[in-house]
Design a protein around this motif. Sequence first.
Motif, PDB file in Angstrom:
ATOM      1  N   GLY A 131       0.808  -1.208   0.000  1.00  0.00           N
ATOM      2  CA  GLY A 131       0.000   0.000   0.000  1.00  0.00           C
ATOM      3  C   GLY A 131       0.843   1.260   0.000  1.00  0.00           C
ATOM      4  N   ALA A 134       2.289   1.738  -3.502  1.00  0.00           N
ATOM      5  CA  ALA A 134       1.251   2.265  -4.393  1.00  0.00           C
ATOM      6  C   ALA A 134       1.005   3.750  -4.136  1.00  0.00           C
ATOM      7  CB  ALA A 134      -0.039   1.466  -4.208  1.00  0.00           C
ATOM      8  N   LYS A 135       0.962   4.116  -2.873  1.00  0.00           N
ATOM      9  CA  LYS A 135       0.714   5.518  -2.518  1.00  0.00           C
ATOM     10  C   LYS A 135       1.834   6.429  -2.992  1.00  0.00           C
ATOM     11  CE  LYS A 135      -0.573   8.450   1.420  1.00  0.00           C
ATOM     12  NZ  LYS A 135      -0.843   8.476   2.887  1.00  0.00           N
ATOM     13  N   SER A 138       1.096   7.348  -6.395  1.00  0.00           N
ATOM     14  CA  SER A 138      -0.272   7.847  -6.596  1.00  0.00           C
ATOM     15  C   SER A 138      -1.155   6.817  -7.287  1.00  0.00           C
ATOM     16  CB  SER A 138      -0.249   9.156  -7.410  1.00  0.00           C
ATOM     17  OG  SER A 138       0.526  10.138  -6.757  1.00  0.00           O
ATOM     18  N   CYS A 139      -1.027   5.549  -6.852  1.00  0.00           N
ATOM     19  CA  CYS A 139      -1.836   4.469  -7.406  1.00  0.00           C
ATOM     20  C   CYS A 139      -2.755   3.883  -6.336  1.00  0.00           C
ATOM     21  CB  CYS A 139      -0.937   3.347  -7.945  1.00  0.00           C
ATOM     22  SG  CYS A 139       0.060   3.853  -9.357  1.00  0.00           S
ATOM     23  N   ASP A 140      -3.775   3.170  -6.790  1.00  0.00           N
ATOM     24  CA  ASP A 140      -4.638   2.412  -5.887  1.00  0.00           C
ATOM     25  C   ASP A 140      -4.161   0.963  -5.872  1.00  0.00           C
ATOM     26  OD1 ASP A 140      -6.394   4.631  -5.408  1.00  0.00           O
ATOM     27  OD2 ASP A 140      -7.230   4.292  -7.398  1.00  0.00           O
ATOM     28  N   LYS A 177      -0.523  -4.442 -12.833  1.00  0.00           N
ATOM     29  CA  LYS A 177      -1.109  -3.104 -12.820  1.00  0.00           C
ATOM     30  C   LYS A 177      -2.055  -2.949 -13.994  1.00  0.00           C
ATOM     31  CE  LYS A 177       0.037   1.818 -12.494  1.00  0.00           C
ATOM     32  NZ  LYS A 177       1.100   2.847 -12.631  1.00  0.00           N
ATOM     33  N   ASN A 180      -4.569   2.412 -13.316  1.00  0.00           N
ATOM     34  CA  ASN A 180      -3.916   3.006 -12.157  1.00  0.00           C
ATOM     35  C   ASN A 180      -4.109   2.168 -10.889  1.00  0.00           C
ATOM     36  OD1 ASN A 180      -2.292   5.317 -11.414  1.00  0.00           O
ATOM     37  ND2 ASN A 180      -3.980   5.972 -10.097  1.00  0.00           N
ATOM     38  N   ILE A 181      -4.445   0.894 -11.058  1.00  0.00           N
ATOM     39  CA  ILE A 181      -4.699   0.019  -9.915  1.00  0.00           C
ATOM     40  C   ILE A 181      -3.734  -1.164  -9.929  1.00  0.00           C
ATOM     41  CG2 ILE A 181      -6.386  -1.398  -8.681  1.00  0.00           C
ATOM     42  CD1 ILE A 181      -8.594   0.224  -9.985  1.00  0.00           C
ATOM     43  N   SER A 210     -13.766   6.962  -2.857  1.00  0.00           N
ATOM     44  CA  SER A 210     -12.553   6.468  -2.198  1.00  0.00           C
ATOM     45  C   SER A 210     -12.942   5.371  -1.216  1.00  0.00           C
ATOM     46  CB  SER A 210     -11.838   7.603  -1.453  1.00  0.00           C
ATOM     47  OG  SER A 210     -11.433   8.616  -2.357  1.00  0.00           O
ATOM     48  N   ASP A 212     -11.381   2.245   1.633  1.00  0.00           N
ATOM     49  CA  ASP A 212     -10.244   1.757   2.410  1.00  0.00           C
ATOM     50  C   ASP A 212     -10.752   0.667   3.348  1.00  0.00           C
ATOM     51  OD1 ASP A 212      -7.916   1.308   3.735  1.00  0.00           O
ATOM     52  OD2 ASP A 212      -7.624   3.363   4.439  1.00  0.00           O
TER      53      ASP A 212
END
Length: 222
Positions: A131, A134-135, A138-140, A177, A180-181, A210, A212
């Motif tokens: 996580g 990814a952050k 700037s990805c999910d 990937k 963007n995920i 969003s 989480d």
Amino acid sequence: FLFADKSKFADFSSLPLIQGISNPVSISLDFSEADIRDLGTLFSKKSGYNVICEKSVRGSVSLRLNDVQWPLALHHTVGVLGFECRAQGKTVFIADKRKIESLIPPTFPNDEKGKKISIQFRDTDIRDIFGIIAKQFSCDFITGKTVRGNVTISLNEVGESEAAYILSASNGFACKKVRNIWFLNDGRILQESDKTLNFPESPKNDQGISLDFRDTGVRMIL
């Protein structure tokens, strides 16, 4: 000289030396019953290379090496336990010789000129590390229910795809990937879901949301 448990001691003369290392520095080491994974971290700091151990790499060695080029020192250190080293770029991978090929990542041309990150974690949940990677870009991300385990890893100046691949492959998982995920799951499951993951793009006027969640059922999320 090096010492290791007799039951694990292997004839490492047949294991190939690490290739592709330019201008290797020489190091001196003196340890008794040192954990092989901790030594991998030490080699990483002394060499400037990322040293990655596949999850099954376990064992301890006693060694005294004086002024030995680090690729040869690392080869001997892991070789007495039957493990092999392979270098690609600025990363050296350590694994059982039957697994080493599956651990070597493909090349990532998009990583060469893109953003680089450095990370260091000890005994941290793999989902939390993924996580964070990814952050940083700037990805999910989404992980499957089988993705579990705490990880110790240190990476220096790696790109997005390389970081994701190394983290997943060294712990027995696969990643992919899509737009963007990032998806992290068991390799077989990820391969079977290829068609499902290639979902159509959302209309531009769709409202974004969003989410989480951790260890949450699909029905609850829906």
